[in-house]
Design a protein around this motif. Sequence first.
Motif, PDB file in Angstrom:
ATOM      1  N   ARG A   1       0.943  -1.351  -0.064  1.00 56.11           N
ATOM      2  CA  ARG A   1       0.116   0.035  -0.174  1.00 56.11           C
ATOM      3  C   ARG A   1       0.805   1.326   0.048  1.00 56.11           C
ATOM      4  NH1 ARG A   1      -3.451   3.120  -1.956  1.00 56.11           N
ATOM      5  NH2 ARG A   1      -4.459   4.257  -0.695  1.00 56.11           N
TER       6      ARG A   1
ATOM      7  N   VAL B   1      -7.885  -9.839  13.123  1.00 56.43           N
ATOM      8  CA  VAL B   1      -7.470  -9.750  11.585  1.00 56.43           C
ATOM      9  C   VAL B   1      -7.082 -11.023  11.234  1.00 56.43           C
ATOM     10  CG1 VAL B   1      -5.926  -8.633  10.055  1.00 56.43           C
ATOM     11  CG2 VAL B   1      -6.546  -7.430  12.114  1.00 56.43           C
TER      12      VAL B   1
ATOM     13  N   LEU C   1     -11.286  -8.563  10.320  1.00 54.43           N
ATOM     14  CA  LEU C   1     -10.541  -7.422   9.348  1.00 54.43           C
ATOM     15  C   LEU C   1      -9.568  -8.206   8.277  1.00 54.43           C
ATOM     16  CD1 LEU C   1      -9.696  -5.110  12.231  1.00 54.43           C
ATOM     17  CD2 LEU C   1     -11.671  -4.612  10.553  1.00 54.43           C
ATOM     18  N   THR C   2      -9.212  -7.597   7.409  1.00 47.57           N
ATOM     19  CA  THR C   2      -8.128  -8.152   6.609  1.00 47.57           C
ATOM     20  C   THR C   2      -6.956  -7.195   6.520  1.00 47.57           C
ATOM     21  OG1 THR C   2      -8.798  -6.422   4.535  1.00 47.57           O
ATOM     22  CG2 THR C   2     -10.047  -8.496   4.593  1.00 47.57           C
TER      23      THR C   2
ATOM     24  N   GLN D   1      -5.402  -5.678   4.552  1.00 46.05           N
ATOM     25  CA  GLN D   1      -5.621  -4.498   3.669  1.00 46.05           C
ATOM     26  C   GLN D   1      -6.360  -3.588   4.350  1.00 46.05           C
ATOM     27  OE1 GLN D   1      -6.131  -7.724   2.296  1.00 46.05           O
ATOM     28  NE2 GLN D   1      -4.027  -7.777   1.508  1.00 46.05           N
ATOM     29  N   ASP D   2      -7.080  -3.964   5.176  1.00 40.73           N
ATOM     30  CA  ASP D   2      -7.891  -2.842   5.972  1.00 40.73           C
ATOM     31  C   ASP D   2      -6.884  -2.060   6.776  1.00 40.73           C
ATOM     32  OD1 ASP D   2     -10.427  -3.697   4.895  1.00 40.73           O
ATOM     33  OD2 ASP D   2     -10.821  -5.094   6.629  1.00 40.73           O
TER      34      ASP D   2
ATOM     35  N   ASP E   1      -4.603   0.114   4.630  1.00 36.83           N
ATOM     36  CA  ASP E   1      -5.200   1.424   4.438  1.00 36.83           C
ATOM     37  C   ASP E   1      -5.124   2.409   5.399  1.00 36.83           C
ATOM     38  OD1 ASP E   1      -5.838   0.446   1.982  1.00 36.83           O
ATOM     39  OD2 ASP E   1      -7.917  -0.089   2.179  1.00 36.83           O
TER      40      ASP E   1
ATOM     41  N   ILE F   1      -8.886  -0.226  15.564  1.00 38.03           N
ATOM     42  CA  ILE F   1      -9.875  -0.833  14.482  1.00 38.03           C
ATOM     43  C   ILE F   1     -10.236  -2.154  14.576  1.00 38.03           C
ATOM     44  CG2 ILE F   1      -9.546  -1.124  12.112  1.00 38.03           C
ATOM     45  CD1 ILE F   1      -6.334   0.206  12.507  1.00 38.03           C
TER      46      ILE F   1
ATOM     47  N   PRO G   1     -13.346  -5.350  13.829  1.00 43.55           N
ATOM     48  CA  PRO G   1     -14.403  -5.784  12.965  1.00 43.55           C
ATOM     49  C   PRO G   1     -15.661  -5.180  13.626  1.00 43.55           C
ATOM     50  CG  PRO G   1     -13.031  -7.337  13.750  1.00 43.55           C
ATOM     51  CD  PRO G   1     -12.640  -6.251  14.437  1.00 43.55           C
ATOM     52  N   THR G   2     -16.661  -4.694  12.669  1.00 41.70           N
ATOM     53  CA  THR G   2     -17.970  -4.207  13.104  1.00 41.70           C
ATOM     54  C   THR G   2     -18.763  -5.268  14.130  1.00 41.70           C
ATOM     55  OG1 THR G   2     -18.120  -3.169  10.921  1.00 41.70           O
ATOM     56  CG2 THR G   2     -19.936  -3.472  12.193  1.00 41.70           C
TER      57      THR G   2
END
Length: 261
Positions: free
Chosen positions: A33, A200, A228-229, A231-232, A235, A254, A256-257
């Motif tokens: 990224r 993650v 989560l990934t 990539q999350d 970012d 951060i 997971p919802t």
Amino acid sequence: MTAQGVNSAGSLSGRVAVVTGASSGIGEATAERLAEMGARVAVLARRSQRLDSLVGRVEEAGGQAMAIALDVTDAAAVQDAADRVASHFGDVDVLVNNAGVMLPAPIEERAVDQWQQQVDLNITGLMNVIGAFTPQLVKAAQERGVADLINMSSIAAQNIFPNFAVYSGTKAFVTHLSRHLRVELGPKNVRVAALEPGIVGTELQSHVTDEGTLQWLADSKEGGMEWLTPQDIADVVGFLAALPPRVNLQQVTIMPTAQPS
């Protein structure tokens, strides 16, 4: 580069980044990224073949990267890596401290080797990297107006999880250290942030041997929780590094919802 020391929003062109633990998961995704955003990236980890493959992908996409295979618990090797990166790319102004290990177990099992491994990598390794690269961060910040030290912590630094006492303790160290370093380095234009992800999907789970933890992880997936990934997280790292120099998010959680805690 603008007078403030960064390019237009979303760009890291002209910046030099180092990512530890870059052979898989969050580190690998973060390196890609940052390179995509224009930074020249040095990737550090133990597995040289994976690092070489990562560098190949970055270069194929038009970016610049270099690989240095090392163990961050080896202070001399880390210092040598810092010198090599500075010689190849210039002083580092984005440092992502991601190398770490998670080995939960009941304290009564006295898994001393696992305790030591977590302390060595999550704390000593982290400090080796900070010690080696901070002079470059300070110098780069003076010359370019900003630098970033981003330390990968965990939601376990705040919340209580059965059998995670040692791991959680190491991550609490990371978060609290980061808050102190922000005060120390902020006046020198070095921003410091601690990232605290929830679950993650990475290789960390494959290292877990504790049956209770394995069951908890399995239940979370079977219950429909979307993890989560990498990539999350990557970012978010890119977002932090591209903020205007006056802005420092010192601690970012951060989750997971669907993860309750």
